[in-house]
Write a protein that holds these residues in place. Structure first.
Motif, PDB file in Angstrom:
ATOM      1  N   VAL A 152     -36.933  15.447  13.587  1.00  0.00           N
ATOM      2  CA  VAL A 152     -38.290  14.944  13.838  1.00  0.00           C
ATOM      3  C   VAL A 152     -38.999  14.720  12.516  1.00  0.00           C
ATOM      4  CG1 VAL A 152     -38.502  16.054  16.096  1.00  0.00           C
ATOM      5  CG2 VAL A 152     -39.166  17.313  14.050  1.00  0.00           C
ATOM      6  N   THR A 153     -40.073  13.953  12.584  1.00  0.00           N
ATOM      7  CA  THR A 153     -40.818  13.622  11.374  1.00  0.00           C
ATOM      8  C   THR A 153     -41.825  14.700  11.008  1.00  0.00           C
ATOM      9  OG1 THR A 153     -40.567  11.271  11.872  1.00  0.00           O
ATOM     10  CG2 THR A 153     -42.284  11.884  10.278  1.00  0.00           C
ATOM     11  N   HIS A 154     -42.606  15.127  11.977  1.00  0.00           N
ATOM     12  CA  HIS A 154     -43.690  16.078  11.706  1.00  0.00           C
ATOM     13  C   HIS A 154     -43.170  17.512  11.819  1.00  0.00           C
ATOM     14  CE1 HIS A 154     -45.725  12.320  12.902  1.00  0.00           C
ATOM     15  NE2 HIS A 154     -46.668  12.705  12.028  1.00  0.00           N
ATOM     16  N   GLN A 155     -42.428  17.940  10.812  1.00  0.00           N
ATOM     17  CA  GLN A 155     -41.832  19.264  10.820  1.00  0.00           C
ATOM     18  C   GLN A 155     -42.889  20.366  10.846  1.00  0.00           C
ATOM     19  OE1 GLN A 155     -38.786  20.439  10.979  1.00  0.00           O
ATOM     20  NE2 GLN A 155     -37.552  18.572  10.862  1.00  0.00           N
ATOM     21  N   ASP A 156     -44.078  20.085  10.320  1.00  0.00           N
ATOM     22  CA  ASP A 156     -45.099  21.122  10.259  1.00  0.00           C
ATOM     23  C   ASP A 156     -45.595  21.521  11.648  1.00  0.00           C
ATOM     24  OD1 ASP A 156     -46.051  18.491  10.430  1.00  0.00           O
ATOM     25  OD2 ASP A 156     -48.062  19.109   9.787  1.00  0.00           O
ATOM     26  N   TRP A 157     -45.399  20.651  12.642  1.00  0.00           N
ATOM     27  CA  TRP A 157     -45.849  20.955  14.011  1.00  0.00           C
ATOM     28  C   TRP A 157     -44.871  21.875  14.750  1.00  0.00           C
ATOM     29  CZ3 TRP A 157     -44.109  19.973  19.042  1.00  0.00           C
ATOM     30  CH2 TRP A 157     -45.059  20.146  20.054  1.00  0.00           C
ATOM     31  N   VAL A 158     -43.602  21.834  14.317  1.00  0.00           N
ATOM     32  CA  VAL A 158     -42.529  22.535  15.029  1.00  0.00           C
ATOM     33  C   VAL A 158     -42.581  24.029  14.750  1.00  0.00           C
ATOM     34  CG1 VAL A 158     -40.040  22.780  15.241  1.00  0.00           C
ATOM     35  CG2 VAL A 158     -41.057  20.502  15.019  1.00  0.00           C
ATOM     36  N   LYS A 159     -42.463  24.842  15.817  1.00  0.00           N
ATOM     37  CA  LYS A 159     -42.412  26.299  15.675  1.00  0.00           C
ATOM     38  C   LYS A 159     -41.112  26.894  16.223  1.00  0.00           C
ATOM     39  CE  LYS A 159     -47.432  26.926  15.801  1.00  0.00           C
ATOM     40  NZ  LYS A 159     -48.581  27.614  16.487  1.00  0.00           N
ATOM     41  N   ASN A 160     -40.387  26.138  17.058  1.00  0.00           N
ATOM     42  CA  ASN A 160     -39.110  26.633  17.582  1.00  0.00           C
ATOM     43  C   ASN A 160     -38.247  25.430  17.961  1.00  0.00           C
ATOM     44  OD1 ASN A 160     -39.849  25.784  20.306  1.00  0.00           O
ATOM     45  ND2 ASN A 160     -41.208  27.574  20.300  1.00  0.00           N
ATOM     46  N   GLU A 161     -37.014  25.680  18.370  1.00  0.00           N
ATOM     47  CA  GLU A 161     -36.079  24.591  18.651  1.00  0.00           C
ATOM     48  C   GLU A 161     -36.538  23.722  19.817  1.00  0.00           C
ATOM     49  OE1 GLU A 161     -32.330  26.519  19.188  1.00  0.00           O
ATOM     50  OE2 GLU A 161     -31.821  26.347  17.052  1.00  0.00           O
ATOM     51  N   ILE A 162     -37.169  24.322  20.800  1.00  0.00           N
ATOM     52  CA  ILE A 162     -37.643  23.535  21.951  1.00  0.00           C
ATOM     53  C   ILE A 162     -38.651  22.496  21.492  1.00  0.00           C
ATOM     54  CG2 ILE A 162     -38.893  23.652  24.142  1.00  0.00           C
ATOM     55  CD1 ILE A 162     -37.669  26.384  24.600  1.00  0.00           C
ATOM     56  N   ASP A 163     -39.480  22.877  20.524  1.00  0.00           N
ATOM     57  CA  ASP A 163     -40.484  21.937  20.019  1.00  0.00           C
ATOM     58  C   ASP A 163     -39.831  20.672  19.458  1.00  0.00           C
ATOM     59  OD1 ASP A 163     -42.450  23.653  20.766  1.00  0.00           O
ATOM     60  OD2 ASP A 163     -42.879  24.418  18.749  1.00  0.00           O
ATOM     61  N   HIS A 164     -38.603  20.806  18.891  1.00  0.00           N
ATOM     62  CA  HIS A 164     -37.909  19.642  18.370  1.00  0.00           C
ATOM     63  C   HIS A 164     -37.700  18.593  19.465  1.00  0.00           C
ATOM     64  CE1 HIS A 164     -36.616  20.531  14.180  1.00  0.00           C
ATOM     65  NE2 HIS A 164     -36.806  21.805  14.558  1.00  0.00           N
ATOM     66  N   PHE A 165     -37.291  19.045  20.658  1.00  0.00           N
ATOM     67  CA  PHE A 165     -37.007  18.121  21.756  1.00  0.00           C
ATOM     68  C   PHE A 165     -38.297  17.490  22.272  1.00  0.00           C
ATOM     69  CE2 PHE A 165     -33.374  20.940  21.626  1.00  0.00           C
ATOM     70  CZ  PHE A 165     -32.308  20.079  21.831  1.00  0.00           C
ATOM     71  N   VAL A 166     -39.339  18.298  22.385  1.00  0.00           N
ATOM     72  CA  VAL A 166     -40.624  17.766  22.846  1.00  0.00           C
ATOM     73  C   VAL A 166     -41.161  16.726  21.864  1.00  0.00           C
ATOM     74  CG1 VAL A 166     -43.013  18.341  23.405  1.00  0.00           C
ATOM     75  CG2 VAL A 166     -41.164  19.885  24.101  1.00  0.00           C
ATOM     76  N   LEU A 167     -41.156  17.091  20.601  1.00  0.00           N
ATOM     77  CA  LEU A 167     -41.713  16.194  19.595  1.00  0.00           C
ATOM     78  C   LEU A 167     -40.862  14.936  19.435  1.00  0.00           C
ATOM     79  CD1 LEU A 167     -43.906  15.694  17.514  1.00  0.00           C
ATOM     80  CD2 LEU A 167     -42.558  16.995  15.847  1.00  0.00           C
ATOM     81  N   SER A 168     -39.539  15.088  19.546  1.00  0.00           N
ATOM     82  CA  SER A 168     -38.658  13.926  19.428  1.00  0.00           C
ATOM     83  C   SER A 168     -38.986  12.896  20.503  1.00  0.00           C
ATOM     84  CB  SER A 168     -37.201  14.365  19.545  1.00  0.00           C
ATOM     85  OG  SER A 168     -36.343  13.240  19.574  1.00  0.00           O
ATOM     86  N   LYS A 169     -39.232  13.357  21.713  1.00  0.00           N
ATOM     87  CA  LYS A 169     -39.574  12.434  22.791  1.00  0.00           C
ATOM     88  C   LYS A 169     -40.922  11.771  22.526  1.00  0.00           C
ATOM     89  CE  LYS A 169     -38.498  10.725  26.850  1.00  0.00           C
ATOM     90  NZ  LYS A 169     -37.280   9.925  27.059  1.00  0.00           N
ATOM     91  N   LEU A 170     -41.883  12.547  22.039  1.00  0.00           N
ATOM     92  CA  LEU A 170     -43.200  11.983  21.737  1.00  0.00           C
ATOM     93  C   LEU A 170     -43.099  10.920  20.643  1.00  0.00           C
ATOM     94  CD1 LEU A 170     -45.438  15.198  21.807  1.00  0.00           C
ATOM     95  CD2 LEU A 170     -45.408  13.356  23.491  1.00  0.00           C
ATOM     96  N   GLU A 171     -42.356  11.254  19.600  1.00  0.00           N
ATOM     97  CA  GLU A 171     -42.239  10.305  18.493  1.00  0.00           C
ATOM     98  C   GLU A 171     -41.501   9.038  18.915  1.00  0.00           C
ATOM     99  OE1 GLU A 171     -42.399  13.400  14.703  1.00  0.00           O
ATOM    100  OE2 GLU A 171     -40.476  12.517  15.298  1.00  0.00           O
ATOM    101  N   SER A 172     -40.557   9.151  19.844  1.00  0.00           N
ATOM    102  CA  SER A 172     -39.854   7.949  20.317  1.00  0.00           C
ATOM    103  C   SER A 172     -40.788   7.020  21.072  1.00  0.00           C
ATOM    104  CB  SER A 172     -38.680   8.359  21.209  1.00  0.00           C
ATOM    105  OG  SER A 172     -39.145   8.884  22.443  1.00  0.00           O
ATOM    106  N   LYS A 173     -41.873   7.586  21.596  1.00  0.00           N
ATOM    107  CA  LYS A 173     -42.879   6.795  22.308  1.00  0.00           C
ATOM    108  C   LYS A 173     -44.083   6.480  21.410  1.00  0.00           C
ATOM    109  CE  LYS A 173     -40.674   7.115  26.282  1.00  0.00           C
ATOM    110  NZ  LYS A 173     -40.058   5.930  26.937  1.00  0.00           N
ATOM    111  N   GLU A 174     -43.947   6.823  20.125  1.00  0.00           N
ATOM    112  CA  GLU A 174     -45.031   6.618  19.148  1.00  0.00           C
ATOM    113  C   GLU A 174     -46.298   7.354  19.572  1.00  0.00           C
ATOM    114  OE1 GLU A 174     -45.553   2.471  18.491  1.00  0.00           O
ATOM    115  OE2 GLU A 174     -43.590   2.191  17.546  1.00  0.00           O
TER     116      GLU A 174
END
Length: 613
Positions: A152-174
């Motif tokens: 993911v791009t915004h690494q500072d938002w991530v706190k655990n591995e699950i956050d990677h999947f959530v954020l990845s989906k958000l970023e794919s939708k801009e």
């Protein structure tokens, strides 16, 4: 030697004499190559009904193991024995009713049947390279794998591995994540998600004012340890397990102890029971060596089936329905599949043969339902018994008070009514008078006959009908005074069952409807009855029900059998009758089982009524 046939062919053999080996097309004499000689036959003549898209009769010929295993009726390819292989009997049209293909011009030639016979006689050799693979994309057949954590791009938002999947989906939708919620919102979400209950104001204030870095984690740990956690999350399992506190179907009888299984599920969730143990104890907890009472209780999972206790049901039918339910519920929960389709035919979309369905059915069909006592502790039983005794004593006391109050109220009501009657009668210059009918005739159902007694009453002489209508036609004996009511007397008599006044075995009757008709312009016309009173009313069968226009209600006298009773039907408007004018009275009695009047008398009432109407 007699060889047993598959079930599906047995009946056909009762009506059709099978061709002998000599009458079948002879087996080809060449060495058979499956890819060259057999596969094209299957492809042209068989795959449409027995291929990847459809498997009629549970039989599939594009997959080696499926074809050799056979279909719903058993094996159809018997290596080395083509002369008794059901496949050959079908394609050679031993029985025209069962021939394959079943219709059209696509029938096999004698040469093709001969190739199939030779292939079977040579051992039905089928190279693995010539068999299609069963490809199933259903999630229930896929192994559990750990996916790679997406970048993911915004690494500072991530706190655990699950956050990677959530954020990845958000970023794919801009899209960007929402800002962190305030503490009031966070604690509300936590409580509703984890225990399904809102926090109290005190709990909210404590969290909002807690400045420690672990404030959020402490709330999470607190809620995970709450007994309400199991209630919140156990309900999803209870829904799948079709948990209920009653039997369902027509009677829907209560299941007073069903809550014990519900509590077992809640406790299992709260104790974080491993899923494999959770599964074993519910499917077969009673089969575990030295099974505890709690492990036996877990098998109540299988007792959540609907139970039909309606009169006249076939117990075996509903026992089998319960087994079906257990098979299909187990398939839905643990396999993630709708196995119920295979109850009637091999599954069209999932690789589940009807034979496999009934193999699982046989497992459950061998079980017997038993009932066992499961208690938490002896102290709990004693406490329950004490509380139950206290409860029963309180209920008994309240019921006694209620009974006394009802009796007192009824006595006061009777006393009040008698006083009113006396007062009105004393003040009235026009006392009530009762006049007999003249020229009475009676028509009853099924040729029932009556004797007319000296007191003007009718007494049943022959009794054939169990219900029906009495119709009394008569003239008025009073012409100088207006008629204000009609009195019906139900009279006790020693010749009647239980001394009557009804013909039921204990003397009761049910008068469904009472009607008075006057001949107006040559037409019998019902007169409106404004009210009715009786000297006694059976609970649930008040005399008012005899003028409500409903055929399934009525007036009855339980438990005052063997005594005479009377009812007075008050006309909405008084009528004056001439001597030659005919009136009719209809007594409908629809209850059945001889609940009809055995002796009764009708009189016309004149004068001032004692109760305003």
């Amino acid at each position: 030697m007699v060889r047993s046939l598959p079930a599906g062919l047995f009946l056909s053999c009762l009506f059709t004499i099978a061709l002998t080996a000599a009458e079948l097309p002879p087996a080809a004499e060449q060495e058979i190559d499956f890819a060259r000689d057999i596969k094209p036959i299957f492809a042209k003549h068989c795959l449409q009904c027995h291929g990847p898209d459809a498997q009629e009769g549970g039989f599939r010929v594009d997959v080696k193991q499926n074809a050799l295993d056979g279909g719903d009726t058993g094996k159809v390819i018997l290596p080395k024995e083509s002369h008794i292989s059901p496949l050959i009997e079908r394609v050679a049209a031993v029985d025209p009713e069962l021939m394959m293909p079943p219709e059209g011009e696509d029938l096999l030639t004698k040469e093709q049947v001969g190739l199939l016979r030779a292939w079977i006689d040579q051992g039905a050799i089928w190279p693995d390279t010539e068999s299609a693979k069963v490809e199933v994309d259903h999630w229930a057949f896929k192994p559990i794998t750990r996916p790679e954590v997406p970048a993911v791009t915004h690494q500072d938002w991530v706190k655990n591995e699950i956050d990677h999947f959530v954020l990845s989906k958000l970023e794919s939708k801009e899209l960007t994540p929402s800002p962190e919620a305030d503490r009031y919102t966070l604690i509300r979400r936590l409580y509703l998600d984890l225990i399904g209950l809102a926090p109290t104001p005190e709990e909210i204030d404590a969290f909002v004012n807690d400045e420690s870095p672990e404030a959020y984690e402490k709330i999470v740990d607190h809620l995970l340890a709450s007994p309400h956690f199991g209630e919140r999350w156990g309900r999803h399992w209870l829904d799948m397990a079709r948990y209920a506190d009653s039997d369902g179907y027509e009677k829907d009888n209560p299941r007073p102890n069903a809550w014990r299984y519900r509590d077992w599920v809640i406790n299992a969730v709260n104790e974080d029971m491993p899923y494999d143990q959770f599964t074993r104890e519910q499917l077969a907890g009673d089969l575990i060596d030295n099974a505890s009472k709690m492990q036996q209780l877990a098998t109540a999972f299988h007792r959540q089936t609907l139970t039909n206790t309606e009169g006249g049901t076939d117990q075996e039918q509903w026992r089998v329905e319960a087994v079906f339910d257990r098979v299909e519920t187990t398939g839905a929960i643990w396999l993630g599949l709708t196995v119920g389709c295979a109850r009637c035919h091999s599954h069209k979309y999932d690789p589940i043969a009807q034979r496999e369905y009934y193999q699982l059915f046989a497992y459950f069909n061998n079980g017997d339902e038993t009932t066992t006592d499961v208690v938490k502790s002896e102290a709990a039983v004693q406490e329950y018994e004490k509380n139950k005794a206290d409860f029963d004593q309180k209920v008994s006391s309240l019921e006694s008070e209620l009974k006394a109050a009802k009796e007192s109220s009824a006595a006061q009501q009777t006393e009040w009514e008698a006083a009113i009657h006396q007062k009105i009668a004393a003040e009235s210059n026009n006392p009530l008078q009762y006049h007999p009918l003249a020229n009475e005739t009676i028509i009853a159902p099924e040729e029932d006959t009556f004797d007319k007694l000296e007191d003007g009453s009718w007494l049943a002489k022959t009794r054939r009908a169990e219900q029906g209508q009495y119709k009394i036609t008569a003239n008025s004996a009073v012409t100088d005074k207006p008629v204000v009511a009609v009195r019906l007397e139900a009279i006790a008599d020693d010749s009647l069952p239980g001394k009557g006044p009804g013909l039921a075995g204990y003397g009761n009757f049910v008068l469904s409807e009472f009607r008075l008709l006057r001949n107006i312009n040559g037409q019998p016309t019902p007169l409106q009855i404004s009210s009715v009173t009786a000297d006694h009313n059976q609970e649930g069968y008040h005399v008012n029900a005899s003028i409500d226009g409903k055929a399934d209600t009525g007036w009855a006298i339980k438990p005052e059998y063997g005594k005479s009773h009377q009812a007075t039907y008050v006309l909405a408007e008084p009528i004056t009758l001439t001597a030659d004018e005919q009136i009719s009275i209809e007594l409908d009695q629809n209850y059945g089982t001889n609940h009809i009047l055995g002796r009764f008398k009708l009189t016309l009432v004149t004068g001032t009524l004692p109760i305003a109407h």
